[in-house]
Design a protein around this motif. Structure first.
Motif, PDB file in Angstrom:
ATOM      1  N   GLU A  35     -17.132 -33.385   7.275  1.00  0.00           N
ATOM      2  CA  GLU A  35     -17.675 -33.552   5.932  1.00  0.00           C
ATOM      3  C   GLU A  35     -17.299 -32.381   5.038  1.00  0.00           C
ATOM      4  OE1 GLU A  35     -21.862 -33.541   5.257  1.00  0.00           O
ATOM      5  OE2 GLU A  35     -22.178 -31.587   6.186  1.00  0.00           O
ATOM      6  N   THR A  36     -17.401 -32.618   3.738  1.00  0.00           N
ATOM      7  CA  THR A  36     -17.185 -31.567   2.747  1.00  0.00           C
ATOM      8  C   THR A  36     -18.468 -31.366   1.959  1.00  0.00           C
ATOM      9  OG1 THR A  36     -14.837 -32.101   2.503  1.00  0.00           O
ATOM     10  CG2 THR A  36     -15.868 -30.865   0.715  1.00  0.00           C
ATOM     11  N   VAL A  37     -18.941 -30.135   1.930  1.00  0.00           N
ATOM     12  CA  VAL A  37     -20.106 -29.768   1.129  1.00  0.00           C
ATOM     13  C   VAL A  37     -19.604 -28.966  -0.066  1.00  0.00           C
ATOM     14  CG1 VAL A  37     -22.243 -28.439   1.021  1.00  0.00           C
ATOM     15  CG2 VAL A  37     -21.709 -29.783   3.065  1.00  0.00           C
ATOM     16  N   GLY A  38     -19.875 -29.456  -1.262  1.00  0.00           N
ATOM     17  CA  GLY A  38     -19.502 -28.741  -2.466  1.00  0.00           C
ATOM     18  C   GLY A  38     -20.572 -27.743  -2.854  1.00  0.00           C
ATOM     19  N   LEU A  39     -20.158 -26.567  -3.292  1.00  0.00           N
ATOM     20  CA  LEU A  39     -21.085 -25.525  -3.733  1.00  0.00           C
ATOM     21  C   LEU A  39     -20.736 -25.190  -5.173  1.00  0.00           C
ATOM     22  CD1 LEU A  39     -23.393 -23.643  -2.784  1.00  0.00           C
ATOM     23  CD2 LEU A  39     -21.635 -21.981  -2.128  1.00  0.00           C
ATOM     24  N   VAL A  40     -21.661 -25.482  -6.106  1.00  0.00           N
ATOM     25  CA  VAL A  40     -21.348 -25.359  -7.528  1.00  0.00           C
ATOM     26  C   VAL A  40     -22.383 -24.494  -8.232  1.00  0.00           C
ATOM     27  CG1 VAL A  40     -20.240 -27.621  -7.529  1.00  0.00           C
ATOM     28  CG2 VAL A  40     -22.626 -27.432  -8.210  1.00  0.00           C
ATOM     29  N   LYS A  47     -22.082 -18.036  -5.433  1.00  0.00           N
ATOM     30  CA  LYS A  47     -21.301 -18.962  -4.610  1.00  0.00           C
ATOM     31  C   LYS A  47     -20.343 -18.236  -3.664  1.00  0.00           C
ATOM     32  CE  LYS A  47     -19.224 -21.210  -7.892  1.00  0.00           C
ATOM     33  NZ  LYS A  47     -19.574 -20.337  -9.041  1.00  0.00           N
ATOM     34  N   SER A  48     -19.496 -17.383  -4.231  1.00  0.00           N
ATOM     35  CA  SER A  48     -18.503 -16.692  -3.406  1.00  0.00           C
ATOM     36  C   SER A  48     -19.167 -15.719  -2.443  1.00  0.00           C
ATOM     37  CB  SER A  48     -17.494 -15.954  -4.295  1.00  0.00           C
ATOM     38  OG  SER A  48     -16.709 -16.869  -5.037  1.00  0.00           O
ATOM     39  N   THR A  49     -20.260 -15.100  -2.882  1.00  0.00           N
ATOM     40  CA  THR A  49     -20.988 -14.189  -1.996  1.00  0.00           C
ATOM     41  C   THR A  49     -21.520 -14.944  -0.782  1.00  0.00           C
ATOM     42  OG1 THR A  49     -21.633 -12.791  -3.860  1.00  0.00           O
ATOM     43  CG2 THR A  49     -22.909 -12.573  -1.825  1.00  0.00           C
ATOM     44  N   VAL A 167     -13.581 -24.762   7.540  1.00  0.00           N
ATOM     45  CA  VAL A 167     -12.806 -23.952   6.591  1.00  0.00           C
ATOM     46  C   VAL A 167     -13.653 -23.754   5.339  1.00  0.00           C
ATOM     47  CG1 VAL A 167     -10.740 -23.761   5.181  1.00  0.00           C
ATOM     48  CG2 VAL A 167     -10.589 -24.784   7.451  1.00  0.00           C
ATOM     49  N   ILE A 168     -13.853 -22.502   4.976  1.00  0.00           N
ATOM     50  CA  ILE A 168     -14.567 -22.161   3.746  1.00  0.00           C
ATOM     51  C   ILE A 168     -13.532 -21.994   2.640  1.00  0.00           C
ATOM     52  CG2 ILE A 168     -16.030 -20.445   2.616  1.00  0.00           C
ATOM     53  CD1 ILE A 168     -17.290 -19.940   5.365  1.00  0.00           C
ATOM     54  N   CYS A 169     -13.643 -22.811   1.608  1.00  0.00           N
ATOM     55  CA  CYS A 169     -12.646 -22.873   0.543  1.00  0.00           C
ATOM     56  C   CYS A 169     -13.240 -22.266  -0.720  1.00  0.00           C
ATOM     57  CB  CYS A 169     -12.232 -24.316   0.295  1.00  0.00           C
ATOM     58  SG  CYS A 169     -11.871 -25.272   1.791  1.00  0.00           S
ATOM     59  N   ASP A 170     -12.798 -21.075  -1.089  1.00  0.00           N
ATOM     60  CA  ASP A 170     -13.354 -20.377  -2.241  1.00  0.00           C
ATOM     61  C   ASP A 170     -12.475 -20.607  -3.465  1.00  0.00           C
ATOM     62  OD1 ASP A 170     -14.732 -18.786  -3.958  1.00  0.00           O
ATOM     63  OD2 ASP A 170     -14.284 -16.894  -2.963  1.00  0.00           O
ATOM     64  N   ILE A 202     -16.186 -24.351  -2.491  1.00  0.00           N
ATOM     65  CA  ILE A 202     -16.797 -23.594  -3.576  1.00  0.00           C
ATOM     66  C   ILE A 202     -15.969 -23.794  -4.838  1.00  0.00           C
ATOM     67  CG2 ILE A 202     -17.454 -21.288  -4.365  1.00  0.00           C
ATOM     68  CD1 ILE A 202     -17.539 -20.488  -1.360  1.00  0.00           C
ATOM     69  N   SER A 203     -16.604 -24.251  -5.915  1.00  0.00           N
ATOM     70  CA  SER A 203     -15.845 -24.525  -7.125  1.00  0.00           C
ATOM     71  C   SER A 203     -16.759 -24.596  -8.337  1.00  0.00           C
ATOM     72  CB  SER A 203     -15.085 -25.852  -6.987  1.00  0.00           C
ATOM     73  OG  SER A 203     -14.320 -26.133  -8.145  1.00  0.00           O
ATOM     74  N   HIS A 204     -16.184 -24.298  -9.509  1.00  0.00           N
ATOM     75  CA  HIS A 204     -16.877 -24.532 -10.776  1.00  0.00           C
ATOM     76  C   HIS A 204     -16.364 -25.799 -11.443  1.00  0.00           C
ATOM     77  CE1 HIS A 204     -13.141 -22.494 -12.013  1.00  0.00           C
ATOM     78  NE2 HIS A 204     -13.271 -23.191 -13.130  1.00  0.00           N
ATOM     79  N   ASP A 205     -15.340 -26.423 -10.848  1.00  0.00           N
ATOM     80  CA  ASP A 205     -14.747 -27.632 -11.398  1.00  0.00           C
ATOM     81  C   ASP A 205     -15.482 -28.845 -10.831  1.00  0.00           C
ATOM     82  OD1 ASP A 205     -13.165 -29.850 -12.059  1.00  0.00           O
ATOM     83  OD2 ASP A 205     -11.331 -28.650 -12.066  1.00  0.00           O
TER      84      ASP A 205
END
Length: 313
Positions: A35-40, A47-49, A167-170, A202-205
């Motif tokens: 699964e993919t969990v979005g962090l906004v 978020k990045s921290t 995989v953590i995607c920043d 992790i994204s603002h988009d």
């Protein structure tokens, strides 16, 4: 789906003169296979921290478990098994690669640390370049010889070298052109379907998050204020902050315009956060209770949570 990575009450704080900056506060998170969990959230919300804390790149308090095993107590070489399962894709594809090293050398590094033989490493490099759509000859070239999208493909190949489960995607596509961004996102989805790797994205988009994420967590000033399935949150946001973020997001289809932004003012300083609900200074629905008491993160359904005294749904 089984839970791979689980955080409970995870917090990150930094010492400053006269006190502490609470960058991340008591975050609970579960990341499941495939699964993919979005962090906004806005820039500066933590978020990045949080991503770096989950990667054990910075100190954190609370609990963090990988496949049920404690991770926070491990240090140094004790973290090698953890690194085998959890990798990271960084925001800047150029800055994350050593300009003095050939691409093959960069991809090989995690394999060397893991003790792979030279022959096995060469075979694996060729496999990874094929997976991300680059020719085997790319291994002999330097990062500056590639476009931004190609460099991010190289970063993805390096992150996948040890076949991690997470995989953590920043902000992995924020530095890319729109057309290239779509190619990389589709590549990541294809890889996930084949390998069942889990992503924390992790994204603002918000348009990218809506496309790729199964679940979403919304952060404000270091705390999670809403979480749940992406489709449900987009259809009916429960927290005023989530509503404001979605209202401000651009939409390509002019037949379905978003309303005007509901978000006013600047993100408060984590050095002096507001009392009660941290969002009350910007919330159009705030009432006296919001200034006095911080709302707990409460369950709306078995899948959705929101931290708001007067939630919208």
């Amino acid at each position: 789906m089984n839970t791979l990575l689980e955080a409970e009450g995870l917090s990150v704080r930094y010492p400053v003169k006269g006190g502490w900056v609470h960058a991340v506060t008591e975050v609970d998170l579960q990341l499941r296979a495939g699964e993919t969990v979005g962090l906004v959230g806005e820039s500066g919300c933590g978020k990045s921290t949080l991503g770096k804390a989950l990667m054990r790149l910075i100190p954190a308090q609370g609990q963090l478990r990988l496949n049920g095993d404690d991770v926070l107590s491990r240090q140094g070489r004790q973290l090698l098994p953890f690194r085998r399962h959890v990798q990271m894709i960084f925001q800047d594809p150029q800055g994350s690669l050593n300009p003095r090293q050939r691409v093959g050398t960069s991809i090989a590094r995690p394999l060397e640390v893991a003790g792979w033989s030279r022959d096995a490493i060469q075979v694996r490099i060729a496999e990874l370049l094929e997976v991300v759509g680059l020719p085997a000859s790319a291994a002999t070239r330097f990062p500056h010889e590639f476009s931004g999208g190609q460099r991010q493909r190289i970063g993805i190949a390096r992150a996948l070298a040890l076949e991690p489960s997470i995989v953590i995607c920043d902000e992995p596509v924020s530095a890319l052109d729109v057309s290239v961004r779509a190619q990389v996102i589709n590549l990541m989805r294809d890889i996930q379907q084949q390998s069942h790797v889990a992503y924390l994205f992790i994204s603002h988009d918000l348009s990218v998050v809506e496309y790729i994420a199964h679940r979403v967590m919304v952060m404000y000033l270091g705390r999670v204020v809403e979480s749940g399935p992406t489709a449900q949150i987009w259809a009916a946001p429960a927290h005023p902050y989530t509503q404001a973020l979605l209202a401000a997001a651009p939409v390509a289809d002019p037949r379905h315009p978003r309303g005007e932004s509901l978000l006013e003012g600047e993100l408060p300083s984590p050095l002096a956060p507001p009392s009660g609900c941290a969002f009350h200074t910007r919330c159009p629905y705030a009432q006296p209770l919001c200034q006095q008491q911080r709302p707990p993160l409460q369950s709306l359904t078995s899948e959705r949570q929101v931290a708001c005294h007067f939630h919208l749904s």
